[in-house]
Design a protein around this motif. Structure first.
Motif, PDB file in Angstrom:
ATOM      1  N   ASP A   1       4.710   0.103   1.808  1.00 31.80           N
ATOM      2  CA  ASP A   1       6.008  -0.565   1.856  1.00 31.80           C
ATOM      3  C   ASP A   1       6.649  -0.505   3.232  1.00 31.80           C
ATOM      4  O   ASP A   1       7.869  -0.454   3.354  1.00 31.80           O
ATOM      5  CB  ASP A   1       6.958   0.032   0.806  1.00 31.80           C
ATOM      6  N   THR A   2       5.857  -0.490   4.258  1.00 29.12           N
ATOM      7  CA  THR A   2       6.352  -0.469   5.629  1.00 29.12           C
ATOM      8  C   THR A   2       5.466  -1.379   6.472  1.00 29.12           C
ATOM      9  O   THR A   2       4.255  -1.417   6.245  1.00 29.12           O
ATOM     10  CB  THR A   2       6.387   0.975   6.183  1.00 29.12           C
TER      11      THR A   2
ATOM     12  N   PRO B   1       2.585   1.170   8.912  1.00 25.78           N
ATOM     13  CA  PRO B   1       2.474   2.522   8.351  1.00 25.78           C
ATOM     14  C   PRO B   1       1.903   3.516   9.355  1.00 25.78           C
ATOM     15  O   PRO B   1       0.915   3.232  10.020  1.00 25.78           O
ATOM     16  CB  PRO B   1       1.548   2.356   7.152  1.00 25.78           C
TER      17      PRO B   1
END
Length: 154
Positions: free
Chosen positions: A48-49, A52
């Motif tokens: 969710d980035t 990462p």
């Protein structure tokens, strides 16, 4: 188990299995179990980035994830250089001894090279003689240190 089991980057659909393996890994190392919300935490760090910092590779046998390795770049003040820190490498008991550890380490070396890093560092419990023998067959050399954890304010 096949001799050459694929190693690939983890995908969101692997997350539940990775969490199972992390729980197995902490039990194997006689450590405290991971937090109950580990899946959500790892989802945020891995998927969710946009960029990462944490990487996760999985080893599979057929359609089953049987091991994982996680890594992140770190800095050594003494060397004045970045390195890839392998936080975890774990294979299920049935998956050990089939070349999967070496495949994961090779994939980690590729990841280090992709990031422009020339060294990988990690830790292993001193009682894990099988892991130590494996790492020494790679040509890895140990450094004697103790790892501490401190939670200010706790």
């Amino acid at each position: 188990m096949t001799e050459h089991t694929p190693v690939r980057p983890a995908r969101p659909e692997d997350l539940a299995r990775i969490v199972e393996l992390v729980r197995e890994h902490t039990a194997f190392e006689r450590a405290a179990p991971p937090p109950p919300d580990l899946a959500e935490r790892l989802r945020g760090l891995l998927f969710d980035t946009p960029a990462p910092r944490l990487g996760c590779l999985v080893a599979t046998a057929g359609d089953t994830v049987v091991g994982y390795a996680t890594c992140a770049p770190e800095i050594s003040t003494w060397d004045g250089a970045e390195y890839l820190h392998m936080d975890c490498l774990y294979l299920t008991e049935a998956a050990r001894g089939h070349g999967l550890g070496r495949s994961l380490m090779t994939a980690l070396a590729t990841e280090a090279t992709r990031r422009g890093l020339t060294e990988i560092q990690w830790q292993s419990p001193p009682w894990n003689e099988n892991a130590i023998r494996f790492y020494e067959t790679l040509g890895a050399t140990p450094k004697e240190k103790r790892r501490y954890t401190w939670r200010p304010g706790a």
